[in-house]
Write an enzyme that holds these catalytic residues in place. Sequence first.
Site, PDB file in Angstrom:
ATOM      1  N   ASP A 129       0.851  -1.187   0.000  1.00  0.00           N
ATOM      2  CA  ASP A 129       0.000   0.000   0.000  1.00  0.00           C
ATOM      3  C   ASP A 129       0.893   1.245   0.000  1.00  0.00           C
ATOM      4  OD1 ASP A 129      -3.213   0.549   0.934  1.00  0.00           O
ATOM      5  OD2 ASP A 129      -1.794   2.212   1.157  1.00  0.00           O
ATOM      6  N   ILE A 130       0.481   2.249  -0.756  1.00  0.00           N
ATOM      7  CA  ILE A 130       1.286   3.468  -0.881  1.00  0.00           C
ATOM      8  C   ILE A 130       1.260   4.307   0.397  1.00  0.00           C
ATOM      9  CG2 ILE A 130      -0.478   5.085  -1.763  1.00  0.00           C
ATOM     10  CD1 ILE A 130       1.540   5.744  -4.042  1.00  0.00           C
ATOM     11  N   ASN A 175     -12.960  -3.214   2.261  1.00  0.00           N
ATOM     12  CA  ASN A 175     -13.997  -2.191   2.318  1.00  0.00           C
ATOM     13  C   ASN A 175     -14.890  -2.333   1.098  1.00  0.00           C
ATOM     14  OD1 ASN A 175     -13.111  -0.837   4.712  1.00  0.00           O
ATOM     15  ND2 ASN A 175     -11.381  -0.038   3.533  1.00  0.00           N
ATOM     16  N   GLU A 224     -12.291   3.452  -1.233  1.00  0.00           N
ATOM     17  CA  GLU A 224     -11.758   4.560  -2.036  1.00  0.00           C
ATOM     18  C   GLU A 224     -11.482   4.146  -3.476  1.00  0.00           C
ATOM     19  OE1 GLU A 224      -8.230   5.908  -0.080  1.00  0.00           O
ATOM     20  OE2 GLU A 224      -9.324   6.581   1.703  1.00  0.00           O
ATOM     21  N   VAL A 225     -11.025   2.926  -3.651  1.00  0.00           N
ATOM     22  CA  VAL A 225     -10.668   2.469  -4.999  1.00  0.00           C
ATOM     23  C   VAL A 225     -11.665   1.392  -5.420  1.00  0.00           C
ATOM     24  CG1 VAL A 225      -8.884   1.438  -6.451  1.00  0.00           C
ATOM     25  CG2 VAL A 225      -8.227   2.986  -4.593  1.00  0.00           C
ATOM     26  N   HIS A 285     -10.327  -5.203  -3.479  1.00  0.00           N
ATOM     27  CA  HIS A 285      -9.009  -5.453  -2.889  1.00  0.00           C
ATOM     28  C   HIS A 285      -9.171  -5.876  -1.449  1.00  0.00           C
ATOM     29  CE1 HIS A 285     -10.026  -1.179  -2.559  1.00  0.00           C
ATOM     30  NE2 HIS A 285      -9.391  -1.150  -1.395  1.00  0.00           N
TER      31      HIS A 285
HETATM   32  P1  AMP Z   1      -9.854   1.388   0.328  1.00  0.00           P
HETATM   33  O1  AMP Z   1     -10.195   2.564   1.197  1.00  0.00           O
HETATM   34  O2  AMP Z   1     -10.161   0.077   0.991  1.00  0.00           O
HETATM   35  O3  AMP Z   1     -10.463   1.521  -1.052  1.00  0.00           O
HETATM   36  O4  AMP Z   1      -8.285   1.392   0.188  1.00  0.00           O
HETATM   37  C1  AMP Z   1      -7.589   1.884  -0.912  1.00  0.00           C
HETATM   38  C2  AMP Z   1      -6.122   1.775  -0.587  1.00  0.00           C
HETATM   39  O5  AMP Z   1      -5.386   1.954  -1.789  1.00  0.00           O
HETATM   40  C3  AMP Z   1      -5.614   2.839   0.407  1.00  0.00           C
HETATM   41  O6  AMP Z   1      -5.055   2.171   1.544  1.00  0.00           O
HETATM   42  C4  AMP Z   1      -4.556   3.597  -0.399  1.00  0.00           C
HETATM   43  O7  AMP Z   1      -3.451   4.007   0.381  1.00  0.00           O
HETATM   44  C5  AMP Z   1      -4.176   2.581  -1.462  1.00  0.00           C
HETATM   45  N1  AMP Z   1      -3.617   3.123  -2.689  1.00  0.00           N
HETATM   46  C6  AMP Z   1      -4.114   4.126  -3.452  1.00  0.00           C
HETATM   47  N2  AMP Z   1      -3.335   4.330  -4.523  1.00  0.00           N
HETATM   48  C7  AMP Z   1      -2.326   3.427  -4.453  1.00  0.00           C
HETATM   49  C8  AMP Z   1      -1.202   3.122  -5.270  1.00  0.00           C
HETATM   50  N3  AMP Z   1      -0.943   3.794  -6.403  1.00  0.00           N
HETATM   51  N4  AMP Z   1      -0.369   2.124  -4.884  1.00  0.00           N
HETATM   52  C9  AMP Z   1      -0.597   1.443  -3.740  1.00  0.00           C
HETATM   53  N5  AMP Z   1      -1.651   1.673  -2.937  1.00  0.00           N
HETATM   54  C10 AMP Z   1      -2.510   2.655  -3.281  1.00  0.00           C
END
Ligand code: AMP
Length: 120
Positions: free
Chosen positions: A33-34, A91, A99-100, A104
């Site tokens: 994770d970033i 999530n 968020e994404v 995942h």
């Molecule tokens: P969620 O809130 O469960 O959707 O988590 C999304 C996760 O993606 C967060 O923990 C972010 O820090 C992570 N994230 C977003 N962009 C990147 C990226 N380019 N590389 C790695 N992790 C990422």
Amino acid sequence: MAYDNDNIFAKILRGEIPCKTVYEDDFALAFHDINPQAPVHVLVIPKGPYVSLDDFSLQAEPAEIGGFFAAVGETARALGVVDGGYRILANIGRDANQEVAHFHVHIFAGRQLGPMIKKG
Ligand code: AMP
């Protein structure tokens, strides 16, 4: 919700954005994770285009589902976190602050992780 091919994890799968890979097979990619929330914070994503666990569990083939969850276990073993213990979390949607919009699973480890969920 329709799958957006331009989401950040789709770009990582296509190699358009770099990631620090931990594990990869036909079904899944695991990478750091970033913005880590624990000493070990790794994301495991399926290779197919699924918005969330809800979408994945409805649309994916049984082999994809089995392969994905086997990859989560492989990733944890590759990270060496099995003995100390680890937590997985996914999530799904608004109330979980997803968020994404590419399914995942988070793997957290490397310290005492505290209560399962914040109260209130
Ligand atoms: P969620 O809130 O469960 O959707 O988590 C999304 C996760 O993606 C967060 O923990 C972010 O820090 C992570 N994230 C977003 N962009 C990147 C990226 N380019 N590389 C790695 N992790 C990422």
